[in-house]
Design an enzyme around this catalytic site. Structure first.
Site, mmCIF file in Angstrom:
data_model
loop_
_atom_site.group_PDB
_atom_site.id
_atom_site.type_symbol
_atom_site.label_atom_id
_atom_site.label_comp_id
_atom_site.label_asym_id
_atom_site.label_seq_id
_atom_site.Cartn_x
_atom_site.Cartn_y
_atom_site.Cartn_z
ATOM 1 C CB CYS A 40 -11.172 -3.181 -0.356
ATOM 2 S SG CYS A 40 -10.361 -2.364 -1.751
ATOM 3 C CD GLU A 42 -4.955 -6.188 -1.942
ATOM 4 O OE1 GLU A 42 -4.719 -4.954 -1.903
ATOM 5 O OE2 GLU A 42 -5.596 -6.778 -1.057
ATOM 6 C CB CYS A 75 -7.866 -5.189 -4.206
ATOM 7 S SG CYS A 75 -7.031 -3.650 -3.719
ATOM 8 C CG ASP A 95 -6.160 2.234 2.429
ATOM 9 O OD1 ASP A 95 -5.694 2.958 1.529
ATOM 10 O OD2 ASP A 95 -6.012 1.005 2.428
ATOM 11 C CG ASN A 128 -1.937 1.085 1.236
ATOM 12 O OD1 ASN A 128 -1.617 2.262 1.216
ATOM 13 N ND2 ASN A 128 -3.205 0.708 1.255
ATOM 14 C CG HIS A 176 -6.164 -0.237 -1.873
ATOM 15 N ND1 HIS A 176 -7.381 -0.738 -1.487
ATOM 16 C CD2 HIS A 176 -6.207 1.092 -1.586
ATOM 17 C CE1 HIS A 176 -8.133 0.230 -0.999
ATOM 18 N NE2 HIS A 176 -7.451 1.354 -1.044
#
Lengths: 143, 143
Positions: B77, B52, B80, B140, B39, B50
């Site tokens: 999330c 990923e 991602c 985030d 991140n 993020h």
């Protein structure tokens, strides 16, 4: 064409001029453009810089997305729709969805208002690009 | 800890050292790491990097994602998970999902196999970070 969609379309045309995939996006808050971008897969060798992601990146850390509207010349895919849902963007306006159905249902299921302007200019831009560059297009949507 | 998850955890720790949100991710194909990231919201002032997404960006244009496995120290999330579904990644392994339930159901509904290792190290890393930096964490995840 609506003023904000025109900005998104200009971004798409800029992408095309750069040799990229012609999809553009604009983020609007309180009637002002706070981010604009276009697909940069070709230009930056990037799988994640779809137009909407580029736009959100350029808008930067805006804090709350309350009251923002995301414009895109094309219906967002799951990556971009995922950003919309996760960030709490409640309104999306798209130029067309005939060349790509995208993740409309997913966004609507999560309470996002999705308006499809079904614009000839946006559709023809994509149709022409997909006909000329089917490999690039399929790569972009993970096919 | 599994070898690939250890790499993801190392990425998370690197992010923490940089003053960032400690989440790491690794993309594996045919038993080899082809991308790793963490991140970078704080480090790059970015809402979209993020762990990923950073990992997928660093892997670059890999062509087909067939046979890839995405590791993350935390359950992805919607942003991602949207990338996972759109890109056709069929297997996701996460370090934990107790501090953030994420979009597990969404991925599974789209045919993605999701394995939760439920690791104490990953959970404690996030619990500690969320306690110390609730504002960053809420930003985030779009809260």
């Amino acid at each position: 064409m609506d003023g904000f969609m025109q900005v998104a379309f200009d971004e798409a045309m800029q992408g095309l001029k750069e040799g990229g995939i012609p999809i553009g996006s604009v983020l609007v808050k309180a009637g002002e453009v706070i981010g604009r971008g276009h697909n940069r897969r070709v230009q930056q060798g990037s799988p994640i810089f779809h137009a909407e992601i580029d736009c959100l990146q350029r808008a930067g850390r805006v804090g709350s997305y309350e009251g923002t509207v995301l414009y895109s010349t094309l219906m967002p895919c799951y990556l971009c729709a995922g950003a919309v849902v996760q960030f709490g963007i409640k309104k999306v306006v798209v130029g067309e969805s005939r060349t790509f159905a995208g993740a409309r249902d997913f966004m609507q299921k999560h309470g996002v208002s999705v308006t499809d302007l079904d614009l000839k200019e946006c559709r023809e831009l994509m149709e022409d690009f997909i006909r000329k560059h089917p490999d690039l297009w399929n790569e972009d949507i993970g096919k």
